[in-house]
Write a protein that holds these residues in place. Structure first.
Motif, PDB file in Angstrom:
ATOM      1  N   THR A 242       4.923  -3.826  17.816  1.00 47.43           N
ATOM      2  CA  THR A 242       5.386  -4.490  16.228  1.00 47.43           C
ATOM      3  C   THR A 242       4.752  -3.953  14.904  1.00 47.43           C
ATOM      4  N   CYS A 243       5.031  -3.691  13.831  1.00 44.41           N
ATOM      5  CA  CYS A 243       4.225  -2.996  12.417  1.00 44.41           C
ATOM      6  C   CYS A 243       2.673  -4.111  12.908  1.00 44.41           C
ATOM      7  N   GLU A 244       2.776  -4.769  12.930  1.00 43.14           N
ATOM      8  CA  GLU A 244       1.926  -5.756  12.474  1.00 43.14           C
ATOM      9  C   GLU A 244       0.687  -5.355  13.970  1.00 43.14           C
ATOM     10  N   LYS A 245       1.230  -5.025  14.918  1.00 43.30           N
ATOM     11  CA  LYS A 245       0.298  -4.908  16.495  1.00 43.30           C
ATOM     12  C   LYS A 245       0.287  -3.028  16.136  1.00 43.30           C
ATOM     13  N   ALA A 246       0.795  -2.327  15.296  1.00 44.85           N
ATOM     14  CA  ALA A 246       0.738  -0.818  15.939  1.00 44.85           C
ATOM     15  C   ALA A 246      -0.289  -0.652  14.739  1.00 44.85           C
ATOM     16  N   GLN A 247      -0.396  -1.608  13.341  1.00 42.66           N
ATOM     17  CA  GLN A 247      -1.095  -1.195  12.153  1.00 42.66           C
ATOM     18  C   GLN A 247      -3.060  -1.681  12.360  1.00 42.66           C
ATOM     19  N   THR A 248      -2.985  -2.614  13.789  1.00 50.79           N
ATOM     20  CA  THR A 248      -4.554  -2.932  13.493  1.00 50.79           C
ATOM     21  C   THR A 248      -4.708  -1.306  14.812  1.00 50.79           C
ATOM     22  N   GLY A 256       2.308   7.878   7.605  1.00 47.44           N
ATOM     23  CA  GLY A 256       1.084   8.531   6.778  1.00 47.44           C
ATOM     24  C   GLY A 256       0.717   7.651   5.697  1.00 47.44           C
ATOM     25  N   ASP A 257       0.250   8.365   5.156  1.00 47.37           N
ATOM     26  CA  ASP A 257       0.167   7.764   3.042  1.00 47.37           C
ATOM     27  C   ASP A 257       1.253   7.789   2.585  1.00 47.37           C
ATOM     28  N   ASN A 258       1.342   6.035   1.848  1.00 49.84           N
ATOM     29  CA  ASN A 258       2.390   5.521   0.909  1.00 49.84           C
ATOM     30  C   ASN A 258       3.428   5.867   1.708  1.00 49.84           C
ATOM     31  N   SER A 259       3.575   5.850   2.515  1.00 55.46           N
ATOM     32  CA  SER A 259       4.682   5.298   3.850  1.00 55.46           C
ATOM     33  C   SER A 259       4.396   4.281   4.448  1.00 55.46           C
ATOM     34  N   TYR A 260       5.587   2.670   4.172  1.00 56.99           N
ATOM     35  CA  TYR A 260       5.507   1.703   4.844  1.00 56.99           C
ATOM     36  C   TYR A 260       6.561   1.689   6.442  1.00 56.99           C
ATOM     37  N   CYS A 261       5.747   0.819   6.827  1.00 59.61           N
ATOM     38  CA  CYS A 261       6.005   0.340   8.361  1.00 59.61           C
ATOM     39  C   CYS A 261       7.669  -0.429   8.646  1.00 59.61           C
ATOM     40  N   ASP A 262       8.212  -0.037   9.704  1.00 60.09           N
ATOM     41  CA  ASP A 262       9.097  -0.897  10.231  1.00 60.09           C
ATOM     42  C   ASP A 262       9.203  -0.788  11.457  1.00 60.09           C
ATOM     43  N   ASP A 263       9.944  -2.336  11.893  1.00 60.50           N
ATOM     44  CA  ASP A 263      10.140  -3.114  12.847  1.00 60.50           C
ATOM     45  C   ASP A 263      11.735  -2.959  12.654  1.00 60.50           C
ATOM     46  N   TYR A 264      12.309  -2.026  14.054  1.00 60.57           N
ATOM     47  CA  TYR A 264      13.005  -1.646  14.299  1.00 60.57           C
ATOM     48  C   TYR A 264      13.964  -2.779  15.455  1.00 60.57           C
ATOM     49  N   HIS A 265      15.712  -2.952  15.251  1.00 61.62           N
ATOM     50  CA  HIS A 265      16.071  -4.471  15.231  1.00 61.62           C
ATOM     51  C   HIS A 265      17.210  -3.917  16.600  1.00 61.62           C
ATOM     52  N   ASN A 266      17.052  -2.743  17.384  1.00 58.22           N
ATOM     53  CA  ASN A 266      17.847  -2.649  19.014  1.00 58.22           C
ATOM     54  C   ASN A 266      17.042  -3.178  19.742  1.00 58.22           C
ATOM     55  N   THR A 267      15.619  -2.691  19.516  1.00 59.77           N
ATOM     56  CA  THR A 267      14.300  -3.248  20.679  1.00 59.77           C
ATOM     57  C   THR A 267      13.155  -2.978  19.990  1.00 59.77           C
ATOM     58  N   ASN A 268      12.357  -3.416  20.932  1.00 61.15           N
ATOM     59  CA  ASN A 268      10.659  -3.186  20.775  1.00 61.15           C
ATOM     60  C   ASN A 268      10.181  -1.879  20.331  1.00 61.15           C
ATOM     61  N   GLY A 269       9.380  -1.500  19.346  1.00 66.16           N
ATOM     62  CA  GLY A 269       9.103  -0.218  18.318  1.00 66.16           C
ATOM     63  C   GLY A 269       8.933  -0.485  17.100  1.00 66.16           C
ATOM     64  N   TYR A 270       8.440   0.727  16.589  1.00 63.98           N
ATOM     65  CA  TYR A 270       8.823   0.686  15.080  1.00 63.98           C
ATOM     66  C   TYR A 270       9.163   2.098  14.098  1.00 63.98           C
ATOM     67  N   ARG A 271       9.129   1.834  12.935  1.00 63.79           N
ATOM     68  CA  ARG A 271       9.087   3.036  12.229  1.00 63.79           C
ATOM     69  C   ARG A 271       8.567   3.488  11.106  1.00 63.79           C
TER      70      ARG A 271
END
Length: 673
Positions: A242-248, A256-271
């Motif tokens: 998840t985004c919360e875990k990936a950011q740790t 990258g810089d100036n971007s934000y994280c999105d949790d994916y709806h279809n399965t576990n993971g982020y974009r």
């Protein structure tokens, strides 16, 4: 906020220069005519994760981009999708009905990829065709569609509605997909204009059916090892957390810089995504480039939006702005509540609420006993339709467990799709259930009509479905032979009531083990009347679209398009065979000849091999005579020509005679002792 957003857009239009880079510096940016954006890449250091490594095969003209051995036609950072070539499964026959070639596609994706449930549909082409898709084992899900046509003149150009072509949706989160084909008559009735069946996963934006496909389907994807393919779509993520875990873990965090994280709806993971006012590749360092700075403002990238704040703002203006915003929000809240009320009233009318109220006030039927719930009542009962409350999912919708204020436990059915067909099925089910009073048919309690998707509230049946007990890993062999015979008799009694005891007979049209609920005493209750029909005596129901569940549908129904009470008998026959064998109606784990349980059972009866396919518990508990009686009854129910099948009333009589036989046998054994 809107004014600030306009400033950002204006600055982008004014100062936009060359597009930001999409590929890592020094890495290959294209292969043939396909672009390769990071986090994908060719060669070490050019991709973010080894699962995103690609290869450019230059032995093809033009060069072909590959993910493993899968040809890639497009990669989109914006939608998080990848368009690939999916091999077409086929099953072809000679004029005499013998096989001339076949192929079944099986594909398993890496952990970062998922078959897109929003873009893809299982698609089958043919005039004597049933296509089956499942996960690797067939235990998680299994579905399919059937296509039939008596001659090529019946086929409508561009229409994929079960006449020459059929489609069905795929589930969310699917990573393994098996696609196979079979037919009822080996294309012997359609060979001249359709010698083959085809099945494939198709991007719904790319597929358009043509009558010429029946004779020679060529696909639109690249040819792979001399086999045709079609374009399908994968969803991808850059990491499985998840985004919360990936950011740790900033070392492995992909945004990258100036971007934000999105949790994916279809399965576990982020974009990763560039915020408003920025453009570029969010996976590259400094890949998202904002242009507000060039106007002398300050751009702050937040998780969802970007605000361009100009230095000429002053405290006074800020206080006035805050006051204006507060007043605006107060008016907006009022307006929102009013619109919400209007919308609920509109939905209530659209979903048949006024007609239902009229029926209740007239007292013309049992509908007056049906309670009309408001949205808040059912949201509270299901904890806002919490996923933890899901009892089951089916083709027509999802069923939730809920508790009413008076303490009653209920099941709440939420239709799957929002369209006129689904709403019509819901109202149809409500009206039919309100008229029915039978101990082995699920009772309706009420409904809610002021939501986008209408809701049906009915009695909760505690032990789940018959299908779960026959095929679920945790329940296999949980039902004794004695209970199974009781369940058979109770289902037959319920269907006989529908067919013979009402002023206007009702055809259930979807008799299957997953529509049979079991209470705490293993008593059966028939449920799910979404596609049922009330039909006057001496008439059949002519369908423009074949409806029902694959594996239970009457072959005669495919051929003629006419649904009769004998079609319900066929579905009951399949359930009888499930109770005897413990096997699923359709399974890719069995051989192609045995994939269809009904056909496999009939051939086993003809060859006197019934005892070999019985479930172990049944073989140990049932008398041989009982098995022979039930097997013979199942065979009669599954006869291809409907007129030779017994009615449900005749089936019930034979099952009651079996009970008499059991009683006589028990008395004989006691006498001998």
């Amino acid at each position: 906020m809107f004014f600030q957003f306009l400033i950002c857009i204006f600055s982008w239009l004014t100062f936009a220069s060359a597009a930001p880079p999409q590929t890592k510096l020094g890495c290959q940016s294209t292969c043939g005519d396909v672009s390769i954006p990071y986090p994908f890449g060719i060669g070490v250091g050019c991709y973010q994760n080894s699962e995103l490594a690609l290869e450019c095969n230059k032995s093809f003209t033009p060069p072909r981009l590959l993910l493993g051995n899968i040809p890639v036609r497009n990669i989109s950072l914006l939608s998080g999708t990848m368009t690939i070539a999916f091999l077409v499964s086929f099953n072809c026959y000679n004029k005499d009905g013998t096989s001339s070639g076949k192929f079944s596609q099986k594909m398993t994706l890496a952990s970062l990829f998922t078959f897109s449930d929003t873009r893809n549909k299982l698609t089958a082409i043919g005039c004597d065709t049933y296509a089956v898709m499942s996960d690797g084992s067939g235990d998680i899900f299994q579905s399919g569609c059937i296509s039939f046509c008596q001659n090529s003149d019946n086929v409508v150009e561009g229409s994929c509605s079960s006449i020459g072509c059929c489609q069905t949706a795929i589930p969310m989160g699917l990573k393994t997909l098996n696609v196979s084909l079979s037919s009822f008559y080996n294309h012997s009735n359609s060979w001249a204009y359709n010698p083959c069946s085809y099945a494939f996963l198709a991007d719904s934006e790319q597929f358009k059916f043509s009558r010429s496909d029946l004779k020679n389907f060529t696909g639109i994807g690249p040819e792979i090892d001399n086999q045709i393919s079609f374009l399908a779509v994968l969803d991808w993520v850059v990491g499985n957390e998840t985004c919360e875990k990936a950011q740790t873990n900033l070392t492995s965090y992909a945004c990258g810089d100036n971007s934000y994280c999105d949790d994916y709806h279809n399965t576990n993971g982020y974009r990763c995504t560039c915020p408003y006012g920025y453009e570029g590749n969010p996976y590259l360092a400094n890949g998202c480039q904002g242009l507000c700075l060039r106007q002398g403002g300050l751009c702050k990238a937040k998780k969802v939006t970007t605000a361009c704040i100009r230095p000429w703002w002053r405290w006074g203006w800020g206080i006035l702005l805050l006051l204006f915003v507060a007043i605006a929000f107060w008016f907006y809240g009022k307006l929102k509540k009013r619109r919400a009320l209007q919308r609920r009233q509109e939905l209530f009318k659209r979903n048949g609420g006024l007609l239902l109220q009229q029926q209740i006030s007239s007292g013309e039927s049992n509908v007056e006993k049906t309670k009309i719930f408001v949205t808040e009542e059912l949201e509270k009962a299901t904890d806002n339709f919490n996923e933890n409350r899901v009892l089951g999912r089916g083709g027509s919708g999802t069923v939730y467990k809920g508790m009413l204020p008076d303490g009653r436990i209920v099941a709440i059915k939420k239709s799957k799709l929002v369209d006129e067909t689904q709403i019509g099925q819901f109202i149809n089910e409500l009206v039919i259930l309100s008229e029915i009073n039978h101990k082995n048919i699920v009772k309706v309690i009420g409904c809610c009509l002021e939501t986008e998707v209408p809701l049906l509230v009915y009695e909760y049946v505690s032990r789940g479905t018959l299908s779960e007990h026959l095929h679920g890993k945790n329940f296999i062999s949980s039902i004794s032979w004695e209970d199974r015979l009781g369940i058979c008799k109770e289902i037959a009694g319920a269907l006989t009531y529908l067919h013979s005891s009402l002023s206007t007979p009702i055809f259930h049209r979807d008799v299957k083990s997953s529509n049979i609920l079991l209470d705490e005493n293993f008593k059966a209750k028939v449920s799910d009347f979404g596609i049922s029909r009330s039909v006057p005596y001496e008439q059949t129901h002519l369908s423009t679209l074949v409806q029902g569940t694959f594996g239970y549908l009457d072959p005669e129904y495919f051929h003629s398009g006419q649904f009769t009470e004998k079609s319900d008998v066929y579905g009951f026959g399949v359930v009888l065979v499930e109770l005897l064998t413990g096997q699923k109606p359709i399974s890719n784990t069995r051989s192609e000849e045995e994939a269809n349980l009904a056909m496999h059972f009939i051939s086993s009866v003809k060859e006197d091999r019934v005892l070999q396919i019985l479930e172990t518990r049944i073989a140990n508990e049932a008398r041989k005579e009982e098995i022979q009686i039930v097997a013979s009854l199942a065979k009669k129910c599954l006869k291809i020509v409907g007129k030779k099948r017994p009615t449900m009333k005749e089936v019930l009589i034979q099952l009651e005679n079996l009970r008499v036989f059991q009683h006589q046998e028990s008395l004989r054994l006691l006498t001998e002792e």
